[in-house]
Design a protein around this motif. Structure first.
Motif, PDB file in Angstrom:
ATOM      1  N   LEU A   1      69.286  48.638  67.392  1.00  0.00           N
ATOM      2  CA  LEU A   1      68.456  49.844  67.343  1.00  0.00           C
ATOM      3  C   LEU A   1      67.315  49.814  68.364  1.00  0.00           C
ATOM      4  N   PRO A   2      66.554  48.709  68.489  1.00  0.00           N
ATOM      5  CA  PRO A   2      65.532  48.693  69.546  1.00  0.00           C
ATOM      6  C   PRO A   2      66.128  48.846  70.941  1.00  0.00           C
ATOM      7  N   ALA A   3      67.331  48.281  71.138  1.00  0.00           N
ATOM      8  CA  ALA A   3      67.998  48.451  72.431  1.00  0.00           C
ATOM      9  C   ALA A   3      68.306  49.919  72.690  1.00  0.00           C
ATOM     10  N   MET A   4      68.749  50.632  71.656  1.00  0.00           N
ATOM     11  CA  MET A   4      68.996  52.065  71.796  1.00  0.00           C
ATOM     12  C   MET A   4      67.705  52.810  72.127  1.00  0.00           C
ATOM     13  N   GLY A   5      66.607  52.376  71.522  1.00  0.00           N
ATOM     14  CA  GLY A   5      65.320  52.988  71.828  1.00  0.00           C
ATOM     15  C   GLY A   5      64.925  52.784  73.281  1.00  0.00           C
ATOM     16  N   VAL A   6      65.175  51.591  73.810  1.00  0.00           N
ATOM     17  CA  VAL A   6      64.862  51.309  75.218  1.00  0.00           C
ATOM     18  C   VAL A   6      65.661  52.230  76.135  1.00  0.00           C
ATOM     19  N   VAL A   7      66.958  52.329  75.868  1.00  0.00           N
ATOM     20  CA  VAL A   7      67.817  53.157  76.717  1.00  0.00           C
ATOM     21  C   VAL A   7      67.394  54.621  76.635  1.00  0.00           C
ATOM     22  N   SER A   8      66.931  55.045  75.460  1.00  0.00           N
ATOM     23  CA  SER A   8      66.474  56.434  75.299  1.00  0.00           C
ATOM     24  C   SER A   8      65.196  56.721  76.068  1.00  0.00           C
ATOM     25  N   GLU A   9      64.455  55.703  76.471  1.00  0.00           N
ATOM     26  CA  GLU A   9      63.290  55.892  77.335  1.00  0.00           C
ATOM     27  C   GLU A   9      63.679  55.880  78.808  1.00  0.00           C
ATOM     28  N   ILE A  10      64.622  55.011  79.167  1.00  0.00           N
ATOM     29  CA  ILE A  10      64.967  54.832  80.573  1.00  0.00           C
ATOM     30  C   ILE A  10      65.810  55.991  81.100  1.00  0.00           C
ATOM     31  N   VAL A  11      66.816  56.411  80.322  1.00  0.00           N
ATOM     32  CA  VAL A  11      67.767  57.421  80.819  1.00  0.00           C
ATOM     33  C   VAL A  11      67.073  58.732  81.195  1.00  0.00           C
ATOM     34  N   PRO A  12      66.222  59.335  80.336  1.00  0.00           N
ATOM     35  CA  PRO A  12      65.591  60.589  80.762  1.00  0.00           C
ATOM     36  C   PRO A  12      64.645  60.409  81.951  1.00  0.00           C
TER      37      PRO A  12
ATOM     38  N   PHE B   1      64.947  58.332  84.564  1.00  0.00           N
ATOM     39  CA  PHE B   1      65.650  58.205  85.842  1.00  0.00           C
ATOM     40  C   PHE B   1      66.705  59.286  86.039  1.00  0.00           C
ATOM     41  N   ALA B   2      66.907  60.148  85.047  1.00  0.00           N
ATOM     42  CA  ALA B   2      67.719  61.353  85.244  1.00  0.00           C
ATOM     43  C   ALA B   2      66.840  62.568  85.461  1.00  0.00           C
ATOM     44  N   ARG B   3      65.512  62.412  85.257  1.00  0.00           N
ATOM     45  CA  ARG B   3      64.532  63.497  85.402  1.00  0.00           C
ATOM     46  C   ARG B   3      64.886  64.686  84.531  1.00  0.00           C
ATOM     47  N   ARG B   4      65.316  64.404  83.316  1.00  0.00           N
ATOM     48  CA  ARG B   4      65.664  65.461  82.366  1.00  0.00           C
ATOM     49  C   ARG B   4      65.147  65.078  80.985  1.00  0.00           C
ATOM     50  N   PRO B   5      64.752  66.049  80.153  1.00  0.00           N
ATOM     51  CA  PRO B   5      64.413  65.740  78.765  1.00  0.00           C
ATOM     52  C   PRO B   5      65.630  65.167  78.039  1.00  0.00           C
ATOM     53  N   ILE B   6      65.395  64.292  77.078  1.00  0.00           N
ATOM     54  CA  ILE B   6      66.502  63.728  76.305  1.00  0.00           C
ATOM     55  C   ILE B   6      67.240  64.850  75.595  1.00  0.00           C
ATOM     56  N   PHE B   7      68.539  64.814  75.633  1.00  0.00           N
ATOM     57  CA  PHE B   7      69.345  65.864  75.005  1.00  0.00           C
ATOM     58  C   PHE B   7      69.382  65.639  73.495  1.00  0.00           C
ATOM     59  N   GLY B   8      69.031  66.655  72.703  1.00  0.00           N
ATOM     60  CA  GLY B   8      69.130  66.565  71.249  1.00  0.00           C
ATOM     61  C   GLY B   8      68.175  65.554  70.640  1.00  0.00           C
TER      62      GLY B   8
ATOM     63  N   PHE C   1      76.892  60.160  73.177  1.00  0.00           N
ATOM     64  CA  PHE C   1      77.125  61.507  73.703  1.00  0.00           C
ATOM     65  C   PHE C   1      75.824  62.131  74.220  1.00  0.00           C
ATOM     66  N   ASN C   2      74.729  61.905  73.515  1.00  0.00           N
ATOM     67  CA  ASN C   2      73.461  62.501  73.941  1.00  0.00           C
ATOM     68  C   ASN C   2      72.918  61.869  75.220  1.00  0.00           C
ATOM     69  N   TRP C   3      73.101  60.557  75.374  1.00  0.00           N
ATOM     70  CA  TRP C   3      72.718  59.938  76.646  1.00  0.00           C
ATOM     71  C   TRP C   3      73.550  60.517  77.787  1.00  0.00           C
ATOM     72  N   THR C   4      74.849  60.685  77.521  1.00  0.00           N
ATOM     73  CA  THR C   4      75.727  61.243  78.554  1.00  0.00           C
ATOM     74  C   THR C   4      75.308  62.663  78.911  1.00  0.00           C
ATOM     75  N   ALA C   5      74.974  63.466  77.888  1.00  0.00           N
ATOM     76  CA  ALA C   5      74.545  64.846  78.135  1.00  0.00           C
ATOM     77  C   ALA C   5      73.215  64.883  78.887  1.00  0.00           C
ATOM     78  N   THR C   6      72.352  63.900  78.638  1.00  0.00           N
ATOM     79  CA  THR C   6      71.084  63.830  79.371  1.00  0.00           C
ATOM     80  C   THR C   6      71.333  63.570  80.853  1.00  0.00           C
ATOM     81  N   LEU C   7      72.335  62.768  81.148  1.00  0.00           N
ATOM     82  CA  LEU C   7      72.660  62.461  82.538  1.00  0.00           C
ATOM     83  C   LEU C   7      73.287  63.649  83.258  1.00  0.00           C
ATOM     84  N   HIS C   8      73.920  64.540  82.492  1.00  0.00           N
ATOM     85  CA  HIS C   8      74.664  65.641  83.111  1.00  0.00           C
ATOM     86  C   HIS C   8      73.728  66.531  83.929  1.00  0.00           C
TER      87      HIS C   8
END
Length: 548
Positions: free
Chosen positions: A252-263, A265-272, A324-331
């Motif tokens: 779970l903390p790892a998921m939290g880390v990825v949820s900070e990094i992905v938006p 470096f994708a310059r987008r709000p986290i999806f959902g 799926f939400n990380w993937t949608a954030t990258l889209h």
């Protein structure tokens, strides 16, 4: 004055109540444990490079894989992200001056260190050969190793987890800056909060289980040994009631880390965002109900196995939501492949493979064939090492400028991320094939037909070890001679980026302003393809000024 300059003596560091300094103390300790556990893994892979047991004997091999498992699970994976990154970042992310109980925080580090020293003492005095799961009645009545001392070390370490979890829960409830609501919290805070609930509720079960095994060894109390009226399956129920939620303590903390990094470096709000927060709570809740899938071949009733199988498939749903939400954030994002993003993408790929193969093990008929084979070993490592360790390295690189005030070599950081990803897959994917072909785990000698895949695995471990050693070199260089970091070199939106790099002792010189909305990144413009190619020398307009 930054927290690093506020008193430089060893005494001030060892008696520090500043959450940031305590996070550094945790980081130093778990790094040492990581390399001790890694040394045991290196010897294991050297042994398995050839079919006969020609490097170490069977008893020594049993002690090696037990040492590797005990150190990596109890002393590295469980405390790594919560105790290091959680300690450093949680108050900063909610605009607080410190954790709710600073003295308790320092005590938790000393308790952790005491438990680690006890555990290492047991392993170096003569070791233990039960495996990291300590299955009874072997561990309680028959093993001649230092089982009691090892279990006492795990028992003491568990108290550190409980103290840390309590501190984090109270901090999130009571110390948020005024105006910061629950649905303005970063997903990393949600993840640390859910992890803390698991720590507080599940760890006491492990503690009492360890004490019961010690009591049976010392006083022949009939708890797990059938000869004294005990039930060995009771141990498995108690152990896995803790240890499967413990998987989510690591993930779970790892998921939290990825949820900070992905938006970022994708310059987008986290999806959902809300679905992501609810998925974190769902994983933490359902994780308490699936422990029986570790016992499909242990003799439990078919009805119980069917229920646990269904629940195991159910827990995959909130995990899939996050992927799926990380993937949608990258889209359609303006993606920058800096080192933290490479680690985050590596986590998503490896965690997805580990999660999908976990569904194989949740299937009753397949589990009969795959149980106690290298398929289980590979699945476990894809989730724990491919997931948690990749995310830990991603967090280390993402927040390194904030922690140290220095930048690292981006080129070497990218090389290390790629080496770790490739080395990991070369090490552990062949083990899926070994398990499918029936090679049992925990054997130091095996039939010659398994050698080619084992040789691939051992060769991959060399690449993986090199990938793990590289950050030690360039991050040490960064501390000594790295360029100065700006307050927000990556253009992130969290409150922790509103203070200095490194932060002052009390975190903020003035109360930070809660964001209008969490992850307030503007959608990329039509020329996103041009921005996606931006480099550190030509950063995005809102990414701050990064030293060359």
């Amino acid at each position: 004055m930054s927290y690093l300059d506020d008193g430089l003596t060893l005494r001030l560091w060892l008696l520090a109540r500043d959450h940031k300094r305590i996070a550094i103390l945790y980081a130093i300790a778990i790094t040492a444990f990581f390399f001790v556990g890694g040394a045991a893994a290196t010897l294991i892979r050297l042994e398995l490079a050839t079919p006969p047991g020609d490097l170490v004997g069977d008893d020594t091999y049993n002690k090696l894989f037990t040492a590797h498992g005990v150190i990596m699970v109890w002393l590295f994976l469980i405390p790594s992200i919560p105790s290091v990154m959680g300690n450093f970042l949680l108050p900063l992310m909610i605009g607080a001056r410190d954790l709710a109980f600073p003295r308790l925080n320092l005590l938790s580090w000393y308790v952790y260190l005491a438990g680690g020293v006890l555990t290492l003492a047991a392993l170096f005095l003569g070791g233990v050969d039960t495996g990291w799961t300590f299955y009874t009645p072997y561990s309680s009545m028959f093993s001649n190793g230092y089982v009691t001392l090892t279990l006492l070390g795990v028992f003491v370490t568990g108290f550190s987890s409980i103290l840390t979890g309590l501190n984090f829960i109270v901090t999130v409830h009571r110390c948020r800056v005024p105006g910061l609501g629950w649905f303005q919290l970063p997903l990393f805070v949600w993840a640390i909060y859910a992890t803390s609930v698991i720590l507080v509720l599940a760890t006491p079960v492990l503690a009492i289980t360890a004490l019961l095994v010690v009591a049976e060894r010392l006083f022949q109390v009939g708890v797990f040994d059938p000869a004294h009226g005990g039930d060995p399956l009771l141990f498995q129920h108690l152990f896995w009631f803790y240890s499967h939620p413990a998987v989510y303590i690591m993930v779970l903390p790892a998921m939290g880390v990825v949820s900070e990094i992905v938006p970022c470096f994708a310059r987008r709000p986290i999806f959902g965002y809300r679905f992501m927060a609810y998925a974190i709570l769902g994983i933490a809740s359902i994780g308490f109900l699936v422990w029986g899938h570790h016992m499909f071949v242990a003799g439990q009733s078919p009805a119980a196995s069917l229920v646990f199988s269904l629940l195991s498939f159910l827990v995959a749903i909130p995990s899939a939501i996050k992927v799926f939400n990380w993937t949608a954030t990258l889209h359609k994002g303006a993606i920058r492949l800096d080192a933290p993003m490479l680690y985050a993408l590596g986590f998503v790929g490896l965690f997805t493979i580990g999660g999908l193969t976990g569904l194989f093990l949740a299937s009753l008929s397949l589990d009969v064939h795959l149980s106690d084979t290298y398929f289980v070993v590979s699945h476990f490592h894809y989730i724990m090492v491919g997931g948690s360790v990749m995310a830990y390295f991603g967090a280390l690189h993402f927040w390194w400028p904030k922690v140290t005030g220095r930048m690292y070599s981006e080129v070497w950081a990218r090389i290390a991320a790629v080496l770790i990803f490739l080395g990991f897959n070369f090490t552990f994917f062949p083990q899926y094939l070994l398990g499918l072909h029936g090679m049992p785990r925990r054997y130091h000698a095996y039939p010659p037909e398994f050698q080619v895949l084992n040789l691939f695995s051992s060769s991959g471990a060399v690449v993986l070890a090199l990938g793990y050693l590289l950050p030690l070199v360039y991050l040490a260089w960064s501390l000594a001679d790295g360029p100065r970091a700006t307050d927000n070199p990556f253009g992130a939106t969290g409150l922790e980026w509103q203070t200095g790099s490194p932060p002052p002792t009390h975190n903020f010189n003035e109360p930070p302003r809660p964001p209008r909305r969490v992850y307030d990144y503007e959608p990329p413009p039509a020329s996103a393809s041009m921005q996606a190619g931006a480099t550190r020398e030509h950063p995005l307009p809102d990414a701050g000024t990064t030293p060359p």
